[in-house]
Design an enzyme around this catalytic site. Structure first.
Site, short mmCIF file in Angstrom:
data_model
loop_
_atom_site.label_atom_id
_atom_site.label_comp_id
_atom_site.label_asym_id
_atom_site.label_seq_id
_atom_site.Cartn_x
_atom_site.Cartn_y
_atom_site.Cartn_z
N GLU A 118 37.53 32.04 41.33
CA GLU A 118 36.44 31.56 40.47
C GLU A 118 35.90 30.23 40.99
O GLU A 118 35.69 29.28 40.23
CB GLU A 118 36.91 31.46 39.02
CG GLU A 118 37.40 32.80 38.46
CD GLU A 118 37.67 32.75 36.96
OE1 GLU A 118 37.65 31.64 36.39
OE2 GLU A 118 37.89 33.83 36.37
N GLU A 265 41.26 40.56 37.58
CA GLU A 265 41.96 40.11 36.38
C GLU A 265 41.33 40.73 35.14
O GLU A 265 40.11 40.74 35.01
CB GLU A 265 41.90 38.57 36.23
CG GLU A 265 42.66 37.79 37.27
CD GLU A 265 42.53 36.28 37.06
OE1 GLU A 265 42.17 35.87 35.93
OE2 GLU A 265 42.79 35.53 38.01
#
Length: 499
Positions: A118, A265
């Site tokens: 991220e 995820e």
């Protein structure tokens, strides 16, 4: 003819997007844990649960060695704190690949490298070198002839997707266009996938009750409750599919239509604070059970029904050292000692997570614990603990291997099962832990195997734990010379008197 051409083009794009056959479920393995299980213990848990795909948040050498020759497919990661160096130096990237990848293949089945995590939202100052980092890593794989086996990508947060519903109107935050276009071009040219972290829990929490809980949890919805994209007339029965399709549309907005998505995820927390009332074991169980079924059905999404979306559950263990909201440390499927946080309600998942881990747990000695402490605990179990240690006698089924760890494992487990797996009955001053791996071997069948859990005994006395106040400590038994040999001698004498 134009219509036929468009249909043919759509069909060809669908075929080109069909990705790696059947979809699979993997798990993320975090390490922010007080009593972090050893790599060997973690791999034993993975095997017991038939987990064949894992993602590591680094390239830990001991973990990669433990995974060697297991066949388990591994995504390793370049941590964010190493990203700047790799993104600015081809040589640094090559050294990283040599040390963390080439040194472990083919024994360890590494299939992908996640460069950072991220980055655009958590480390924006590294964004200018993100694509360079991917390119440098890939170049090192090419030089080692590993680029066909190992894909390179970077996990992105879905927060970079704006106007995500209806999905057909979604687009990436335009401030990241200088990064996203080169990134997608790299993924396309190398045959890689867009890694995406998808959290319906956060979408639900941030929606101010606009998103129904059932819609976030994959629960069945009546047709009139399904979300409909007014532009495409596609029906959405869950948040997960809608977010995935929003990413597909956002990519198509930038003229990329053939890059598959890998969800690195997704999950749901089992516990939360006062402001997180829907972080419960039941909701976590519902979400993850439904997610696993949904992925393994190979149905894809409404926009891309032919494209499988493999997914990694966040995460294997609860990470008690994580800070922030209560939920932050409660995303795991298992506690650090190997006991399940909850038992998934699964059908159609094959052997994965199919073990009844609630009823199939065992107590074993820690192989790295102090031998004297293990010996003292063994003495206690076979003495005051009133465990039947006769199977450990010479010539009996559990006499081999003839070492203190193996014998203590049998005795600890016998006590644990005898006490109906009561909390605190598998500690023994910190030299024992719970596992879902059955330690039975050959003709040595441990209590608790195949449903034979042993019977409960009266009383509430448990094996001494860290907080035990019992006056008879392990060290006292050890120092008094109360050893296994005396226990065995007593058992032999008892047998002679019976005869």
């Amino acid at each position: 003819m134009a219509t036929i051409a468009k249909l043919l083009l759509f069909y060809l794009l669908s075929i080109s997007l069909s990705f790696h056959g059947d979809a699979y479920i993997g798990v993320n393995i975090g390490t922010d844990i007080t009593n972090l299980p050893s790599p060997t213990e973690t791999v034993a848990l993975l095997k017991a649960q038939s987990i064949q795909h894992v993602r590591l948040y680094d390239a830990d050498r001991s973990m990669l060695l433990a995974l060697a020759k297991t066949g388990i497919q591994v995504i390793v990661s370049v941590p964010n704190d190493e990203l700047l160096g790799i993104g600015q130096s081809n040589a640094t990237a090559a050294n990283w690949v040599a040390r963390n990848i080439i040194a472990h293949v083919p024994n360890t089945n590494i299939t992908a490298i996640a460069v950072g995590s991220e980055v655009l939202t958590s480390l924006p100052n590294a964004a200018p070198v993100l694509v360079s980092a991917l390119q440098f890593i890939h170049s090192a794989l090419v030089a080692a002839n590993l680029d066909d086996q190992i894909k390179v990508s970077t996990p992105l947060s879905t927060s970079i997707i704006l106007d995500s519903f209806p999905p057909s109107q979604a687009f990436f935050n335009r401030s990241w266009d200088p990064v996203m276009s080169p990134l997608l071009k790299f993924l396309q040219s190398t045959g890689s996938y867009l890694m995406l972290n998808v959290y319906p829990y956060y979408d639900y929490m941030q929606s101010n009750d606009v998103i129904p809980l059932d819609y976030a949890l994959f629960r069945p919805l009546p047709p009139n409750k399904e979300a409909v994209d007014s532009n495409t007339l596609l029906h959405y029965t869950n948040v997960f599919d809608a977010v995935i399709d929003a990413a597909y549309f956002a990519m198509s907005y930038l003229k990329f239509t053939n890059i598959p998505i890998l969800v690195t995820e997704s999950g749901w927390p089992s516990k939360g604070g006062s402001s997180e009332p829907d972080a419960t074991p039941d909701n976590a169980n519902t979400f993850n059970s439904n997610l696993i079924r949904h992925v393994l059905n190979n149905t894809g999404t409404p926009k891309q029904p032919r494209v499988t979306v493999s997914t990694y559950i966040y995460e294997l263990y609860n990470e008690d050292l994580r800070t922030g909201a209560v939920s932050e440390s409660n995303w795991g499927l298992f506690y650090a000692n190997g006991a399940p946080v909850y038992t998934l309600h699964l059908t159609g998942a094959g052997n994965m997570f199919a073990n009844d881990t609630t009823n199939q747990t065992f107590c074993v000695a820690k192989s790295n614990a102090d031998t004297k402490m293990i010996q003292a605990a063994l003495d206690w179990a076979c003495g005051p603990g009133k465990v039947d240690c006769s199977p450990l006698l010479h010539g009996q089924p559990c006499s081999e291997p003839d070492n203190v760890v193996a014998h203590a494992t049998y005795a600890f487990n016998a006590y644990y099962q005898k006490m109906s797996k009561s909390p605190g009955s598998c500690d023994f001053k910190g030299v024992a832990s719970v596992t879902t791996t059955n330690p039975s071997h050959g003709s040595c069948i441990f209590p608790g195997s195949g449903g034979r859990n042993g019977s409960s005994i009266n009383g509430t006395a448990l094996a001494p734990t860290i907080n035990s106040t019992t006056s008879a400590s392990f060290s006292q038994y050890y120092n008094d010379g109360f050893s296994t040999s005396y226990v065995i001698l007593a058992l032999l004498l008892s047998a002679l008197f019976v005869l």
